[in-house]
Design a protein around this motif. Sequence first.
Motif, mmCIF file in Angstrom:
data_model
loop_
_atom_site.group_PDB
_atom_site.id
_atom_site.type_symbol
_atom_site.label_atom_id
_atom_site.label_comp_id
_atom_site.label_asym_id
_atom_site.label_seq_id
_atom_site.Cartn_x
_atom_site.Cartn_y
_atom_site.Cartn_z
ATOM 1 N N PHE A 1 39.160 41.739 43.066
ATOM 2 C CA PHE A 1 38.707 40.649 42.205
ATOM 3 C C PHE A 1 37.496 41.094 41.392
ATOM 4 O O PHE A 1 37.437 40.923 40.167
ATOM 5 N N ALA A 2 36.504 41.691 42.063
ATOM 6 C CA ALA A 2 35.276 42.102 41.388
ATOM 7 C C ALA A 2 35.537 43.156 40.323
ATOM 8 O O ALA A 2 34.982 43.102 39.218
ATOM 9 N N SER A 3 36.390 44.129 40.617
ATOM 10 C CA SER A 3 36.667 45.193 39.653
ATOM 11 C C SER A 3 37.448 44.679 38.452
ATOM 12 O O SER A 3 37.348 45.240 37.348
ATOM 13 N N SER A 4 38.212 43.595 38.627
ATOM 14 C CA SER A 4 38.991 43.031 37.517
ATOM 15 C C SER A 4 38.109 42.382 36.463
ATOM 16 O O SER A 4 38.518 42.236 35.301
ATOM 17 N N LEU A 5 36.898 41.983 36.837
ATOM 18 C CA LEU A 5 36.031 41.260 35.914
ATOM 19 C C LEU A 5 35.591 42.119 34.730
ATOM 20 O O LEU A 5 35.315 41.594 33.642
ATOM 21 N N THR A 6 35.535 43.430 34.914
ATOM 22 C CA THR A 6 35.040 44.301 33.839
ATOM 23 C C THR A 6 35.940 44.267 32.615
ATOM 24 O O THR A 6 35.474 44.521 31.493
ATOM 25 N N SER A 7 37.224 43.961 32.785
ATOM 26 C CA SER A 7 38.166 43.978 31.661
ATOM 27 C C SER A 7 38.392 42.599 31.042
ATOM 28 O O SER A 7 39.169 42.472 30.095
ATOM 29 N N LEU A 8 37.731 41.569 31.568
ATOM 30 C CA LEU A 8 37.952 40.212 31.068
ATOM 31 C C LEU A 8 36.996 39.881 29.923
ATOM 32 O O LEU A 8 35.847 40.323 29.901
ATOM 33 N N GLU A 9 37.487 39.086 28.991
ATOM 34 C CA GLU A 9 36.657 38.600 27.906
ATOM 35 C C GLU A 9 35.825 37.416 28.400
ATOM 36 O O GLU A 9 36.065 36.870 29.474
ATOM 37 N N THR A 10 34.866 37.018 27.594
ATOM 38 C CA THR A 10 34.021 35.876 27.963
ATOM 39 C C THR A 10 34.452 34.616 27.231
ATOM 40 O O THR A 10 35.158 34.677 26.209
ATOM 41 N N GLU A 11 34.021 33.502 27.785
ATOM 42 C CA GLU A 11 34.203 32.177 27.181
ATOM 43 C C GLU A 11 35.653 31.757 27.042
ATOM 44 O O GLU A 11 36.000 30.955 26.167
ATOM 45 N N LYS A 12 36.534 32.250 27.893
ATOM 46 C CA LYS A 12 37.926 31.780 27.889
ATOM 47 C C LYS A 12 38.534 31.982 29.272
ATOM 48 O O LYS A 12 38.166 32.913 30.002
ATOM 49 N N GLN B 1 41.231 33.160 31.840
ATOM 50 C CA GLN B 1 42.152 34.290 31.884
ATOM 51 C C GLN B 1 42.691 34.448 33.297
ATOM 52 O O GLN B 1 42.094 33.968 34.252
ATOM 53 N N GLY B 2 43.771 35.147 33.399
ATOM 54 C CA GLY B 2 44.339 35.397 34.712
ATOM 55 C C GLY B 2 45.828 35.678 34.637
ATOM 56 O O GLY B 2 46.393 35.750 33.548
ATOM 57 N N PRO B 3 46.450 35.872 35.775
ATOM 58 C CA PRO B 3 45.845 35.709 37.107
ATOM 59 C C PRO B 3 44.991 36.921 37.514
ATOM 60 O O PRO B 3 45.284 38.050 37.148
ATOM 61 N N VAL B 4 43.940 36.633 38.301
ATOM 62 C CA VAL B 4 43.078 37.665 38.862
ATOM 63 C C VAL B 4 43.279 37.673 40.374
ATOM 64 O O VAL B 4 43.051 36.649 41.027
ATOM 65 N N PRO B 5 43.730 38.794 40.938
ATOM 66 C CA PRO B 5 44.004 38.817 42.384
ATOM 67 C C PRO B 5 42.728 38.961 43.207
ATOM 68 O O PRO B 5 41.745 39.568 42.782
#
Length: 272
Positions: free
Chosen positions: A195-206, A208-212
């Motif tokens: 879960f924590a490592s997936s956050l680096t590739s996510l954009e802000t203010e929207k 997104q998912g799914p994030v495992p």
Amino acid sequence: MNLLKEPLVHFLGGALLVFAFFWATGSNRDPADYEITISETDIERLKAGWVQNFRRAPTQTELDGLIDQEIREEIYYREALRLGLDRNDPVIRRRLYTKMRFLDNEEVETKPTDTVLQKWLDEHPEKYALSSLYDLEQIYLGQQDLLDEARIAQLVGDLNQGTIQPDEVARPISLPTQLQRAETAAISRQFGEKFASSLTSLETEKWQGPVPSGFGLHLVKITAKISGKTASLDDVRQRVTNDWRAAQTAAKEKQSLSKYRAEYDVTVAGRP
């Protein structure tokens, strides 16, 4: 006859008599081992220990008792050594091992200068890099095998359009729905490394998912992100000091053991 008058002969004869006495009596004790001296330094140490425990100085009777106890302990300690009671006892061996390490490590510098610490930090920058900080919201959807990709995509679209609210979608779980200024390490402890490592590739203010995570799948909205950076000494001073001191201690122990080890012939069954 002149030979008998030589001082060297007298010395050797006396030594032989002493040896013969100890051999005949079955004793190999050194007479010096039977001398016990309680110095002024010892007495001051006993007084200081009493004050620390009772918050007052000992009376003369109490001090005499402390001195007598010190003498008793020293006598029994020496007699125990003569009987070899310190051998093959793992508790005593461990205590002495610990004390020797402590004495050896006393030479390690305990207050390194900023120059020394900065050099250590410069040599290990990756170890002290500051983690990214996140403000985020998360919605727990449930286990992966219970969810449909098309349904998740629809939920993401509806959330971003504002046609549904997070509490209408979230399934119950004992995890925080919002995090503020959370470090990557703290997020990993709560949700898992994936879960924590997936956050680096996510954009802000929207959304997104799914994030495992270790619990299932989530939808995530990062509202703020402060990227990690190289730490300054003031940021991580205590960590750097602790690590530097631990490294110095380990190096000192290795040096001491090498010195001691060179004095011993060690044989281990089964080893060449």
